[in-house]
Design an enzyme around this catalytic site. Structure first.
Site, PDB file in Angstrom:
ATOM      1  N   ASP A 199       0.895  -1.155   0.000  1.00 45.93           N
ATOM      2  CA  ASP A 199       0.000   0.000   0.000  1.00 45.93           C
ATOM      3  C   ASP A 199       0.926   1.196   0.000  1.00 45.93           C
ATOM      4  O   ASP A 199       1.552   1.500   1.018  1.00 45.93           O
ATOM      5  CB  ASP A 199      -0.869  -0.014   1.268  1.00 45.93           C
ATOM      6  CG  ASP A 199      -1.884   1.116   1.270  1.00 45.93           C
ATOM      7  OD1 ASP A 199      -1.522   2.237   0.852  1.00 45.93           O
ATOM      8  OD2 ASP A 199      -3.023   0.888   1.682  1.00 45.93           O
ATOM      9  N   HIS A 200       1.047   1.841  -1.143  1.00 45.95           N
ATOM     10  CA  HIS A 200       2.137   2.820  -1.248  1.00 45.95           C
ATOM     11  C   HIS A 200       1.949   4.013  -0.302  1.00 45.95           C
ATOM     12  O   HIS A 200       2.906   4.691   0.024  1.00 45.95           O
ATOM     13  CB  HIS A 200       2.381   3.245  -2.692  1.00 45.95           C
ATOM     14  CG  HIS A 200       1.346   4.151  -3.279  1.00 45.95           C
ATOM     15  ND1 HIS A 200       0.153   3.711  -3.739  1.00 45.95           N
ATOM     16  CD2 HIS A 200       1.337   5.488  -3.485  1.00 45.95           C
ATOM     17  CE1 HIS A 200      -0.543   4.726  -4.212  1.00 45.95           C
ATOM     18  NE2 HIS A 200       0.149   5.832  -4.070  1.00 45.95           N
ATOM     19  N   LYS A 204       4.845   6.497   2.467  1.00 50.25           N
ATOM     20  CA  LYS A 204       5.105   7.949   2.421  1.00 50.25           C
ATOM     21  C   LYS A 204       5.674   8.391   3.769  1.00 50.25           C
ATOM     22  O   LYS A 204       5.140   8.023   4.816  1.00 50.25           O
ATOM     23  CB  LYS A 204       3.812   8.711   2.107  1.00 50.25           C
ATOM     24  CG  LYS A 204       3.282   8.429   0.691  1.00 50.25           C
ATOM     25  CD  LYS A 204       2.050   9.258   0.399  1.00 50.25           C
ATOM     26  CE  LYS A 204       1.334   8.782  -0.870  1.00 50.25           C
ATOM     27  NZ  LYS A 204       1.995   9.126  -2.109  1.00 50.25           N
ATOM     28  N   HIS A 262      -5.781   2.754   1.033  1.00 48.04           N
ATOM     29  CA  HIS A 262      -4.989   3.905   1.495  1.00 48.04           C
ATOM     30  C   HIS A 262      -5.685   4.695   2.606  1.00 48.04           C
ATOM     31  O   HIS A 262      -5.089   5.013   3.631  1.00 48.04           O
ATOM     32  CB  HIS A 262      -4.725   4.883   0.343  1.00 48.04           C
ATOM     33  CG  HIS A 262      -4.195   4.235  -0.907  1.00 48.04           C
ATOM     34  ND1 HIS A 262      -3.267   3.235  -0.877  1.00 48.04           N
ATOM     35  CD2 HIS A 262      -4.451   4.476  -2.217  1.00 48.04           C
ATOM     36  CE1 HIS A 262      -2.986   2.875  -2.129  1.00 48.04           C
ATOM     37  NE2 HIS A 262      -3.688   3.601  -2.948  1.00 48.04           N
ATOM     38  N   LYS A 362     -11.608  12.429  -7.415  1.00 50.18           N
ATOM     39  CA  LYS A 362     -10.769  12.726  -8.577  1.00 50.18           C
ATOM     40  C   LYS A 362     -11.305  13.994  -9.224  1.00 50.18           C
ATOM     41  O   LYS A 362     -12.454  14.356  -9.042  1.00 50.18           O
ATOM     42  CB  LYS A 362     -10.808  11.567  -9.565  1.00 50.18           C
ATOM     43  CG  LYS A 362     -10.110  10.314  -9.011  1.00 50.18           C
ATOM     44  CD  LYS A 362      -9.665   9.403 -10.116  1.00 50.18           C
ATOM     45  CE  LYS A 362      -8.938   8.185  -9.581  1.00 50.18           C
ATOM     46  NZ  LYS A 362      -7.550   8.430  -9.191  1.00 50.18           N
ATOM     47  N   LYS A 367      -4.438  18.749  -5.829  1.00 44.35           N
ATOM     48  CA  LYS A 367      -3.993  17.550  -5.097  1.00 44.35           C
ATOM     49  C   LYS A 367      -3.809  17.941  -3.639  1.00 44.35           C
ATOM     50  O   LYS A 367      -3.119  18.921  -3.335  1.00 44.35           O
ATOM     51  CB  LYS A 367      -2.662  17.083  -5.689  1.00 44.35           C
ATOM     52  CG  LYS A 367      -2.027  15.943  -4.954  1.00 44.35           C
ATOM     53  CD  LYS A 367      -1.945  14.721  -5.836  1.00 44.35           C
ATOM     54  CE  LYS A 367      -1.338  13.548  -5.088  1.00 44.35           C
ATOM     55  NZ  LYS A 367      -1.978  12.304  -5.415  1.00 44.35           N
TER      56      LYS A 367
END
Ligand code: NDP
Ligand code: BG6
Length: 517
Positions: A199-200, A204, A262, A362, A367
């Site tokens: 899970d990227h 972070k 996430h 989205k 962002k």
């Protein structure tokens, strides 16, 4: 604010650990993820000497290519993200890259892969250690692991010397039943200690810091509960649309794409209890315990807890942005959500009655990934007189995850001049200003952790299944509605804005507001 970094406090824990010698094999090596994320991440580890010279990389996919053609792709991919490395470093990395073309479901390609790996293991002395990264469409995950097992490229239980570990990309299933089945299939050939469900977001820096911040500082913990916190809110906004991933997104929607993984992890890091120690399992035990304490959605009254939206057309300056339904690969009547706002309630002693509000979308204005912990108002505010009309805003602790990486504490302070003039001020730790140096990308951190055998930042089988258990009834209810009903429940919004009106009303009806500025 000036922050002084006292590195003497932590000299030993700050030591950079280098991964073991190993071979790294990517399935789906001709794909988007490999090009945009995996190759740059591994190259960055190599140039920063976080992986040793005893290292090689093999790409596997169906696209016919020889080593040279793949090496050119590797060069192209790393040149997109890296402008600091020397030609010598690039050449040294590319020399370690190889390619095997084959079908994912035929033994023949795996036998050639095995031969390629054996030769590279001798050339680069990698002691037989292997990491397989499966970056293909999810329908192939179980097939690839089965063929790796059948062809003796992985052995169940090989967690150390030599190790064989497998990184699996999200999504891990599309509902509870499929995730249980996927876990069953993977566990025939691997034990859970060999499976790294990535899970990227957990890679972070600013996400990892939530745990340090909470548990290495005494001043916040006594206030980290229902007695002092009014609510928690999480915003995960993206300015991009669905891009070229419509094929996947049409089957998924934003709840599957972002919430099940996430965002739930972000909420969990804020909400979990302190682990007994720093071992991967102690931390993951607490994470899953928090997920289990989230109250199941009330399906009879879902609109009070969840709303969905979909972007329409919009403008970004002179640039026109297409509506979701006009994107390539999207059905003209699609009711897939690209936005949601949600309220979670947590049934445990710490959080009873403290809502967690989440909004994600989205094609929003910008962002922004931000967690805001909003404290209670001062119970009796002597500054709030009829005459002053002053109503001090509650303290807020803000974790800015991206694009700015910062932690800020908002508090009231006197403004110089008039005797009673107060204002909200921020104390801010900006990562970039404070630490200056380029931080590791999420994928670099996670791939290195896998090489080091550290599963802390990866999903464990039980947490995957717990998260699907929470979300699946909501998805099933939606998918059982007819198209007209779904269309009526879907709130449109203009691309480039802050989501549907209903998203604002969703939190305002509880007397709260999104903090997104
Ligand atoms: P791609 O669609 O680019 O697929 C990767 C490779 O798989 C392709 O190059 C292709 O290689 C092969 N492939 C594609 N479709 C099929 C098919 N129907 N049958 C057999 N092989 C196929 O995927 P991504 O690289 O975007 O993503 C890979 C995985 O990572 C996915 O599971 C995705 O969910 C996950 N992921 C992706 C992210 C991203 O930003 N791209 C972010 C997070 C997760 P070939 O034809 O050469 O075999
Ligand atoms: C991926 C989702 O997991 O995360 C994408 O599939 C999303 O839809 C991406 O765009 C966001 O990641 P990041 O790191 O850019 O916030």
């Amino acid at each position: 604010m000036k922050i002084k970094v006292n590195s003497k406090d932590n000299a030993d824990t700050c030591r950079i650990v280098t991964g073991s010698p190993c071979g790294y094999v990517i399935f789906g090596a001709s794909g988007d993820l490999t090009r945009r994320k995996l190759l740059p991440a591994v190259f960055s580890l190599f140039t920063r000497k976080k992986i040793p010279n005893n290292f090689f990389l093999v790409g596997f996919a169906r696209t016919p290519m020889d080593d040279d053609a793949f090496r050119q792709r590797v060069r192209d991919a790393i040149s997109q993200t890296d402008d600091e490395s020397s030609q010598t470093e690039t050449d040294a990395f590319v020399r370690r890259c190889f390619y095997v073309a084959g079908s994912y479901d035929q033994d023949e390609g795996y036998l050639r892969l095995k031969a390629k790996i054996k030769a590279a293991e001798i050339q680069f002395s990698t002691d037989g250690n292997l990491v397989f990264h499966i970056a293909t469409p999810p329908s192939l995950y179980a097939t690839i692991v089965t063929l790796l097992g059948n062809n003796q490229l992985v052995w169940r239980g090989c967690t150390t010397t030599p190790f064989q570990r497998v990184i699996i990309e999200k999504p891990f299933g599309r509902d509870l039943a499929s995730s249980v089945q996927l876990n069953k299939d993977l566990l025939i050939h691997l034990c859970d200690e060999q499976i790294y469900r990535i899970d990227h977001y957990l890679g972070k820096e600013t996400v990892q810091n939530i745990l340090m911040f909470r548990f290495a500082n005494q001043i916040f913990e006594p206030a980290w509960n229902r007695n002092y916190i009014d609510h928690v809110q999480i915003t995960v906004a993206e300015d991009i649309g669905v891009g070229h991933r419509a094929g996947y997104f049409e089957q998924a929607g934003l709840l599957r794409d972002m919430f099940q993984n996430h965002i739930l992890q972000l909420a969990t890091l804020v909400g979990m209890e302190p682990p007994v120690d720093l071992s991967a399992d102690s931390i993951r035990d607490e994470r899953v315990k928090f997920m289990k304490s989230i109250r199941p959605f009330d399906l009879d009254n879902l609109h009070g807890q969840l709303i969905r939206g979909q972007y329409g057309a919009g403008k970004d300056g002179a640039l026109s942005m297409k509506a979701y339904r006009e994107e390539q690969g999207v059905g003209a009547t699609s009711c897939v959500e690209t936005y949601f706002a949600m309220k979670l309630q947590v049934d445990n002693g710490r959080w009873q009655g403290v809502p967690f509000y989440i909004q994600a979308g989205k094609r929003l204005e910008k962002k922004l990934t931000r967690i805001t912990v909003v404290f209670n108002k001062v119970p009796h505010c002597m500054f709030n007189t009829k005459k002053s009309g002053f109503n001090p805003a509650p303290n807020r602790l803000i974790f800015d995850i991206q694009p700015q990486q910062a932690i800020s504490l908002l508090f009231q302070a006197k403004v110089p001049g008039s005797k009673m003039c107060l204002s909200s001020l921020a104390m801010e730790l900006d990562y970039h200003e404070t630490f200056g140096e380029k931080m590791d990308e999420d994928y670099s951190t996670l791939i290195l952790d896998c090489m080091l055998g550290d599963q802390t930042l990866f999903w464990r089988k039980d947490s995957v299944e717990t998260s699907w258990k929470l979300l699946t009834p909501v998805l099933e209810q939606w998918e059982s509605c007819n198209r007209e009903a779904r269309r009526d429940l879907l709130h449109g919004y203009v691309a480039g804005g802050w989501g549907p009106e209903a998203g604002q009303r969703f939190i305002e009806k509880d007397g709260r507001t999104w903090f997104i500025e």
